[in-house]
Enzyme design. Structure first.
Site, mmCIF file in Angstrom:
data_model
loop_
_atom_site.group_PDB
_atom_site.id
_atom_site.type_symbol
_atom_site.label_atom_id
_atom_site.label_comp_id
_atom_site.label_asym_id
_atom_site.label_seq_id
_atom_site.Cartn_x
_atom_site.Cartn_y
_atom_site.Cartn_z
ATOM 1 N N ALA A 1 0.831 -1.213 0.000
ATOM 2 C CA ALA A 1 0.000 0.000 0.000
ATOM 3 C C ALA A 1 0.860 1.255 0.000
ATOM 4 O O ALA A 1 0.506 2.270 0.594
ATOM 5 C CB ALA A 1 -0.924 -0.015 1.221
ATOM 6 N N ARG B 1 -3.577 8.494 -10.406
ATOM 7 C CA ARG B 1 -4.748 8.623 -11.280
ATOM 8 C C ARG B 1 -6.032 8.967 -10.533
ATOM 9 O O ARG B 1 -7.048 9.292 -11.140
ATOM 10 C CB ARG B 1 -4.931 7.342 -12.110
ATOM 11 C CG ARG B 1 -4.000 7.304 -13.310
ATOM 12 C CD ARG B 1 -4.055 5.979 -14.026
ATOM 13 N NE ARG B 1 -3.329 4.944 -13.302
ATOM 14 C CZ ARG B 1 -3.390 3.650 -13.594
ATOM 15 N NH1 ARG B 1 -4.163 3.235 -14.572
ATOM 16 N NH2 ARG B 1 -2.688 2.777 -12.899
HETATM 17 C C1 UD1 Z 1 1.127 -5.175 -10.710
HETATM 18 C C2 UD1 Z 1 1.755 -6.430 -11.288
HETATM 19 C C3 UD1 Z 1 0.909 -6.891 -12.478
HETATM 20 C C4 UD1 Z 1 -0.527 -7.142 -12.029
HETATM 21 C C5 UD1 Z 1 -1.069 -5.873 -11.402
HETATM 22 C C6 UD1 Z 1 -2.449 -6.105 -10.854
HETATM 23 C C7 UD1 Z 1 4.122 -6.202 -10.880
HETATM 24 C C8 UD1 Z 1 5.432 -5.871 -11.467
HETATM 25 N N1 UD1 Z 1 3.097 -6.130 -11.707
HETATM 26 O O1 UD1 Z 1 1.110 -4.152 -11.683
HETATM 27 O O2 UD1 Z 1 1.444 -8.083 -13.015
HETATM 28 O O3 UD1 Z 1 -1.322 -7.511 -13.136
HETATM 29 O O4 UD1 Z 1 -0.211 -5.465 -10.322
HETATM 30 O O5 UD1 Z 1 -2.964 -4.911 -10.363
HETATM 31 O O6 UD1 Z 1 4.038 -6.542 -9.710
HETATM 32 N N2 UD1 Z 1 3.129 -0.815 -4.576
HETATM 33 C C9 UD1 Z 1 3.971 -0.597 -3.507
HETATM 34 N N3 UD1 Z 1 5.253 -0.205 -3.740
HETATM 35 C C10 UD1 Z 1 5.744 -0.053 -4.985
HETATM 36 C C11 UD1 Z 1 4.887 -0.294 -6.082
HETATM 37 C C12 UD1 Z 1 3.597 -0.683 -5.843
HETATM 38 O O7 UD1 Z 1 3.552 -0.715 -2.351
HETATM 39 O O8 UD1 Z 1 6.933 0.293 -5.098
HETATM 40 C C13 UD1 Z 1 1.745 -1.210 -4.325
HETATM 41 C C14 UD1 Z 1 0.751 -0.196 -4.832
HETATM 42 O O9 UD1 Z 1 0.398 0.722 -3.812
HETATM 43 C C15 UD1 Z 1 -0.439 -1.067 -5.210
HETATM 44 C C16 UD1 Z 1 0.208 -2.384 -5.608
HETATM 45 O O10 UD1 Z 1 1.492 -2.387 -5.041
HETATM 46 O O11 UD1 Z 1 -1.299 -1.289 -4.121
HETATM 47 C C17 UD1 Z 1 0.279 -2.577 -7.120
HETATM 48 O O12 UD1 Z 1 0.988 -1.519 -7.689
HETATM 49 P P1 UD1 Z 1 0.666 -1.041 -9.168
HETATM 50 O O13 UD1 Z 1 1.698 -0.044 -9.545
HETATM 51 O O14 UD1 Z 1 -0.737 -0.677 -9.295
HETATM 52 O O15 UD1 Z 1 0.872 -2.410 -9.963
HETATM 53 P P2 UD1 Z 1 1.568 -2.656 -11.345
HETATM 54 O O16 UD1 Z 1 3.043 -2.649 -11.134
HETATM 55 O O17 UD1 Z 1 0.979 -1.806 -12.362
HETATM 56 CA CA CA Z 2 -2.823 -0.980 -9.931
#
Ligand code: UD1
Ligand code: CA
Length: 478
Positions: A17, A23
């Site tokens: 989280a 967005r």
């Molecule tokens: C990620 C997955 C993707 C999956 C998608 C589903 C990876 C590389 N990709 O995409 O395969 O289909 O989720 O939603 O894992 N977050 C952190 N720290 C970070 C980055 C993200 O806590 O450094 C948390 C975000 O707050 C969020 C979740 O992880 O709750 C997912 O992050 P988001 O950037 O939406 O996912 P994607 O990388 O696009």
């Molecule tokens: Ca996401």
């Protein structure tokens, strides 16, 4: 044949989280946007709690003061790990294993922005993972999930790896099985493999998805579980997603209530928070919103057009177009149409509150009636009392609020002003149009208004040849 799956509680559930949620275009961090009476993160924490993990871990980063306050409020037992820079989902999990060490047993990873995901779905993922003795089991979904990672399989359908959309080939983009972002890991293997994740990808981030491929290449068994309901997998990235998620969860909550014996006339316009409870045979009318710790008694009829927040409604009460906050409404009470009950109001059994009445911080005794156009503030109204139309409880002198007591079976004449502090005794009356400033003892009639005087023939003398004068003349000469 159905496999019997073990139901042992996982070593940990880790909720990611830390992301900003750009967005949402909001001053409020994404994780703290609310729906159905809880923050997005609160929904994720509630689902995680259903697994009864030995340890609940939340990775936070963006707006960490606000987000950690929310964690402390809804899941004080959770361990918070701060990821100062959001360098990817793999980096987030590495921060956890670096802070806590390896967690032997099943470690479930989920997100703070998947409010529709059910605890039962995560539980199924964890138990099928344990039963298969996998190194990792990925929760997948079929449908249309733009932007999600794709599940790449070999010619025999065996799971190979997850590829991010922006790193995928055209052929890989055509794959219709998607990565939910939820996984069950073997905790010890995860702690080792997470160290080996590189940033060799288009975003130069540490991808948690790479751990899956690392474990497979190491020769460990990896598996997938397909989510039964793809709607649970759809996370929230913008406010359109938020509305869709709210609608999906609300539909599910309403369906549960209907199956439990509650009539809901128009599910499309009825919104009920997760924290509300409703008795059997209650009927919820259109355009009704029940919020917070609201409790609806059996057989009560609520709506059309009610907004009740943190309000308790007794059995068989009837509310029509009522707004109430922190109010207590007794059995068989009838209210409305169009009434406003403000905090610390208690309406006791069998009382009636009518049209265009506002009540604040007051007790209305059993069977009492406040039927029309009245303001009641800081008052105690006794059992069976009747408050006439247009009565105003003048509780505020510009500096202080004062209390008014109206006794049992008292009768307040229409358009009385009760200037607080003042007491009307049991069985006392006030005359219509009175401004009551002094106590009316039990059984007395209080009159406080100018005595009527008629000026004989004034219209005939002063309004000659008007229609009024003509009408009066005809009557007087009969
Ligand atoms: C990620 C997955 C993707 C999956 C998608 C589903 C990876 C590389 N990709 O995409 O395969 O289909 O989720 O939603 O894992 N977050 C952190 N720290 C970070 C980055 C993200 O806590 O450094 C948390 C975000 O707050 C969020 C979740 O992880 O709750 C997912 O992050 P988001 O950037 O939406 O996912 P994607 O990388 O696009
Ligand atoms: Ca996401």
């Amino acid at each position: 044949m159905r496999l019997l799956v073990s139901e042992t509680s996982p070593a940990a559930v880790v909720i990611l989280a830390a992301g900003e949620g750009k967005r949402m275009k909001s001053r409020t961090p994404k994780m703290l946007h609310t729906m159905c009476g809880r923050s997005l993160l609160g929904h994720s924490l509630a689902a995680a709690a259903e697994l009864e993990p030995k340890r609940l871990v939340v990775v936070i980063g963006h707006a960490k003061e606000q987000v950690s306050a929310e964690v402390a409020a809804v899941a004080p037992e959770a361990t918070i790990v701060v990821q100062e820079q959001q360098l990817g989902t793999g980096h987030a999990v590495r921060m956890v294993t670096e802070a806590i060490g390896a967690m032997p047993g099943t470690v479930v990873v989920s997100y703070g922005d998947m409010p529709v995901l059910r605890g039962a779905t995560l539980r199924e993922l964890a138990s099928r993972h344990a039963a298969a003795a996998n190194a990792v089991t990925v929760l997948t979904a079929r449908g249309d999930f733009p932007g999600f990672g794709r599940i790449v399989r070999d010619a025999d359908g065996a799971f190979l790896r997850i590829v991010e959309e922006r790193d995928a080939t055209v052929a890989e983009r055509a794959i219709d099985e998607f990565n939910s972002g939820c996984y069950a890991f073997d905790g010890a293997l995860l702690a080792d493999a997470i160290k080996r994740v590189t940033t060799d990808n288009s975003q130069q981030e540490e991808y948690l998805t790479d751990v899956v491929e690392i474990l497979r290449r190491d020769g460990h068994p990896v598996g997938t579980v397909l989510a039964a309901d793809a709607a649970e997998i759809r996370g929230v990235n913008d406010r359109a997603d938020l509305a869709r998620a709210r609608r999906a969860l609300n539909d599910r909550l309403l369906e549960d209530w209907m199956r439990a014996g509650v009539t809901i006339i128009d599910p499309a316009s009825t919104w009920i928070d997760v924290s509300v409870t409703i008795g059997q045979d209650a009927e919820i009318g259109p355009q009704t919103q029940l919020e917070g710790a609201t409790v609806i008694g059996a057989g009560a009829k609520i709506g059309p057009g009610c907004l009740l927040a943190d309000t308790v409604v007794g059995e068989d009460a009837v509310l029509l177009h009522v707004v109430a906050r922190q109010a207590e409404i007794g059995d068989r009470v009838t209210i409305g149409p169009v009434a406003y009950l403000r905090p610390e109001t208690r309406i006791e059994a069998d009382a009636h509150i009518g049209a265009h009445v506002e009540i604040k911080k007051s007790v209305v005794g059993p069977g009492a009636k406040v039927p029309h156009l009245t303001y009641v503030g800081d008052a105690t109204i006794g059992a069976g009392a009747n408050i006439g139309a247009g009565t105003i409880f003048a509780n505020y002198d510009g500096v202080h609020k004062h209390h008014t007591t109206v006794g049992e079976h008292a009768f307040i004449g229409s358009n009385t002003v009760l200037v607080a502090p003042v007491t009307i005794g049991d069985g006392a009356y006030t005359a219509a149009g009175s401004a009551i400033t002094d106590e009316v003892p039990p059984g007395d009639l209080g009159i406080a208004r100018g005595r009527q005087h008629n000026s004989d023939g004034w219209v005939l003398a002063n309004r000659e040849q008007t229609r009024s004068a003509d009408a009066a003349q005809r009557r007087r000469s009969e």
